[in-house]
Design an enzyme around this catalytic site. Structure first.
Site, PDB file in Angstrom:
ATOM      1  CG  LEU A   3      48.536 -12.682-122.954  1.00 28.36           C
ATOM      2  CD1 LEU A   3      49.486 -11.432-123.201  1.00 28.36           C
ATOM      3  CD2 LEU A   3      47.144 -12.351-122.803  1.00 28.36           C
ATOM      4  NE  ARG A  13      37.918 -21.417-118.711  1.00 29.30           N
ATOM      5  CZ  ARG A  13      37.758 -21.519-117.355  1.00 29.30           C
ATOM      6  NH1 ARG A  13      37.869 -22.776-116.892  1.00 29.30           N
ATOM      7  NH2 ARG A  13      37.294 -20.638-116.507  1.00 29.30           N
ATOM      8  CG  ASP A  41      34.803 -15.294-122.902  1.00 27.13           C
ATOM      9  OD1 ASP A  41      34.242 -16.535-122.337  1.00 27.13           O
ATOM     10  OD2 ASP A  41      35.847 -15.059-123.154  1.00 27.13           O
ATOM     11  CD  GLU A  74      31.934 -10.679-132.015  1.00 31.09           C
ATOM     12  OE1 GLU A  74      31.960 -11.495-132.840  1.00 31.09           O
ATOM     13  OE2 GLU A  74      31.757  -9.533-132.298  1.00 31.09           O
ATOM     14  CG  HIS A 129      44.460 -13.362-125.191  1.00 33.60           C
ATOM     15  ND1 HIS A 129      44.607 -14.537-124.758  1.00 33.60           N
ATOM     16  CD2 HIS A 129      43.439 -12.953-124.321  1.00 33.60           C
ATOM     17  CE1 HIS A 129      43.826 -14.995-123.658  1.00 33.60           C
ATOM     18  NE2 HIS A 129      43.215 -14.052-123.491  1.00 33.60           N
TER      19      HIS A 129
END
Ligand code: PAF
Length: 280
Positions: A33, A189, A152, A150, A37
């Protein structure tokens, strides 16, 4: 904060809240996180009486076994962060508990065209895996509201389609992208970038901002703009997968100049695949 790994105890607690007509906001995650998040969790707290967060690295949505193997797991850290935020329930099942029939035997949810383009074309089966896990989580928790980032952008559209297609009574809330100071979109990532790559990584955001500026100034030859950004990314050391200017509600090429648009980029930097987008 309750911390459950089991399906039954999760279902029972959520059912208890629903029986008392108490509202539930749900934030599904794969853990690791970051502030992005946590902003979803803060939003969830402001919208409902109970907040449930799930942490589950869903094998069904990884088209590449190496990508799945390298996905960071930071459950203890995540747990502390969520505890501090004062959520009600952290649900973190393992794969066998979540897919007792075996992950390969799971019947996957198919949501058609929106899952086949862009990310869906680059990562075959990815959105079927996302839709399957989110449908199952929604069935378990039965939240009133669910919150997604947003970053993704296409995933958010897939979830909206899921809710519509299955007539689920769940409000889907999209939250703006959280960025680092240099503009890099926050993502689990990013941890995989080397120091040198991290220094370059904000180039994706710079290209998004450049295209946005050009479009707002009246440029309408989208193919030329997309190509320009691709060349700039290659020069900066990226391997771009796509740079596209799309109509916001369909993610198809814009037909009218007045359509709401979103620019989306996916590019690899070394071993790390990054995605980002900006609305025009
Ligand atoms: O965005 C993510 O972290 C995942 O795709 C989600 C929505 C938690 C489903 O596994």
């Amino acid at each position: 904060m309750h911390f459950f790994t089991g399906i039954q105890e999760t279902q029972d607690l959520c059912q208890k809240w629903r029986d008392k007509v108490e509202s539930i906001a749900f934030v599904p995650t794969m853990g690791c996180l970051h502030e992005g998040h946590l902003s979803l969790v803060e939003k969830a707290k402001s919208l409902a009486q109970h907040v449930v967060v799930s942490i589950f690295v869903n094998p069904l949505q990884f088209d590449d076994v190496n990508d799945l193997a390298k996905y960071p797991h930071t459950l203890e850290d995540d747990r502390l962060k969520l505890e501090e935020l004062g959520i009600d329930l952290l649900f973190a099942p393992d794969v066998d508990a979540f897919y007792p029939e075996g992950e390969h035997a799971v019947k996957q949810t198919d949501l058609g065209q929106i899952t086949a383009i862009l990310e869906g074309a680059q990562r075959p089966g990815h959105f079927a895996g996302v839709a399957t896990v989110v449908e199952r989580l929604f069935g378990l928790i039965q939240p009133n509201i669910a919150i997604f980032g947003e970053k993704d952008f296409q995933q958010l559209m897939v979830i909206q389609k899921l809710v519509k297609e299955f007539s689920l009574d769940i409000e889907i809330v999209g939250m703006p992208i959280f960025r680092e100071e240099d503009g890099l979109a926050m993502s689990s990532r990013n941890l995989r970038l080397t120091e040198a790559e991290r220094e370059k990584a904000a180039e994706i955001y710079q290209q998004l901002a450049l295209l946005r500026k050009e479009i707002l100034a009246g440029a309408n030859n989208f193919a030329v703009l997309e190509q320009l950004a691709i060349e700039n990314l290659i020069k900066a050391g990226f391997e771009p997968e796509y740079v596209v200017i799309r109509e916001t509600s369909t993610l198809l090429p814009p037909v009218n100049h007045s359509d709401d648009k979103v620019i989306l980029i996916a590019a690899k930097l070394g071993e790390t695949r990054l995605i980002d987008n900006i609305r025009v």
